[in-house]
Structure formats: C-alpha cells, structure tokens
Design a protein around this motif. Structure first.
Motif, PDB file in Angstrom:
ATOM      1  N   GLN A  43       0.806  -1.218   0.000  1.00 22.58           N
ATOM      2  CA  GLN A  43       0.000   0.000   0.000  1.00 22.58           C
ATOM      3  C   GLN A  43       0.845   1.278   0.000  1.00 22.58           C
ATOM      4  O   GLN A  43       0.302   2.367  -0.114  1.00 22.58           O
ATOM      5  CB  GLN A  43      -0.952  -0.005   1.200  1.00 22.58           C
ATOM      6  N   LYS A  62      -6.092   4.358   4.416  1.00 19.14           N
ATOM      7  CA  LYS A  62      -6.170   2.962   3.989  1.00 19.14           C
ATOM      8  C   LYS A  62      -6.940   2.141   5.021  1.00 19.14           C
ATOM      9  O   LYS A  62      -7.629   1.198   4.665  1.00 19.14           O
ATOM     10  CB  LYS A  62      -4.776   2.358   3.804  1.00 19.14           C
ATOM     11  N   ILE A 106      -9.099  -3.916   2.384  1.00 17.23           N
ATOM     12  CA  ILE A 106      -8.172  -3.213   1.492  1.00 17.23           C
ATOM     13  C   ILE A 106      -8.281  -3.679   0.044  1.00 17.23           C
ATOM     14  O   ILE A 106      -8.303  -2.861  -0.874  1.00 17.23           O
ATOM     15  CB  ILE A 106      -6.726  -3.342   2.011  1.00 17.23           C
TER      16      ILE A 106
END
Length: 164
Positions: A43, A62, A106
C-alpha cells in the motif's frame, strides 16, 4: 482467497496452514504479522517500524477505526509469536480472522466501493445532463409579432375583450 498481490496471499495462506494443519499458533501469529507487513509495503508504507507503517496506513486513509485497532493487535500478537512468547489458540485464530478482514477491506471492499462511487458519479452526471437538455428543449413562450399585438397587450383587458 482475496485478490491481493501474490506475496500477501502466500503469507496469509501460510498463516492459515500453520493454524489449521500444524496447530502452530506462534507461527500463525508470526505469519499474520508478516502478512500485515506485506500489506503495508504493497500500500506504500515502506519505511520505519511496523507501528509506523500502520500509522501511515491510517494517515493515508487505507484503514481507520476498528481496522486500525485490529492491525495494532496483529502487530502485538505477531511480536509475541516471533519473540518466543506463547500464543494461545484463540489468539492465533483471532489473528487469522483480523488479517482476513483487513485483506477483505483493502483488496475487495475498497476496490468495490471505488467502482460503485465512480458508477454513481457517472449516473449523477447523466441525470444532470438530461435535466439541462430538458430545460433547453422546452420552447420559450411565444413573443407577439406585429404592432397591433403589442398595443393590445399594453391595454388592460376589458370584459368585452375577454368575452370575444
């Protein structure tokens, strides 16, 4: 399995096998922590301690709220497993569940929400365009032509003029 990058999937699958096939709870916790570390890297959180990477995930939207708590808990239980402290079966199972939830958030739900949001924006844009087009297609009231009509409009209506 969640559509995550291969290294993330592999680490999670190893955590899963440690739990379900080997009853290796410390290894499960350690691999759950490793999965979290790989998620951070994927990420964009690539420097500092895992705690700093988790903080980066939160600061960059996130993860938030409960997922932030879960990621922190994964870090702690993973540290226990990696540093020789006993990890209980239930803690290892919870680590798997929290890791899977994090992956789902995610790699699945965030992507699905982004697609939904884009679709809704396009729908709203089409609706707005139709409204604008509808307003343009409504004919304007007819304007009187000729001098006689203009004079008639300037005079107040009389009962005789109305009845004819």
């Amino acid at each position: 399995m969640v559509d995550a990058p291969y290294p993330v999937q592999r680490a999670f699958q190893e955590a899963y096998r440690c739990f379900h096939q080997a009853n290796a709870y410390s290894a499960t916790a350690t691999m759950a922590r490793r999965t979290l570390e790989l998620v951070c890297k994927d990420q964009g959180a690539t420097s500092g301690t895992l705690a700093k990477k988790i903080e980066w995930l939160q600061q960059n939207n996130k993860i938030e709220g409960r997922l932030l708590d879960w990621a922190t808990a994964l870090r702690f239980v993973g540290n226990d497993g990696a540093h020789g402290d006993a990890v209980k079966r239930q803690d290892a199972e919870d680590a798997l569940v929290f890791t899977e939830a994090l992956l789902e958030h995610i790699y699945v739900l965030t992507v699905q929400y982004e697609k939904f949001s884009e679709r809704r924006q396009r729908t709203e844009a089409r609706k707005a365009a139709r409204k604008v087009a509808a307003k343009k297609s409504v004919p304007a009231p007819a304007k009187p032509s000729g001098q006689g009509m203009a004079e008639a409009q300037d005079r107040p209506a009389t009962p005789a003029a109305v009845s004819s």
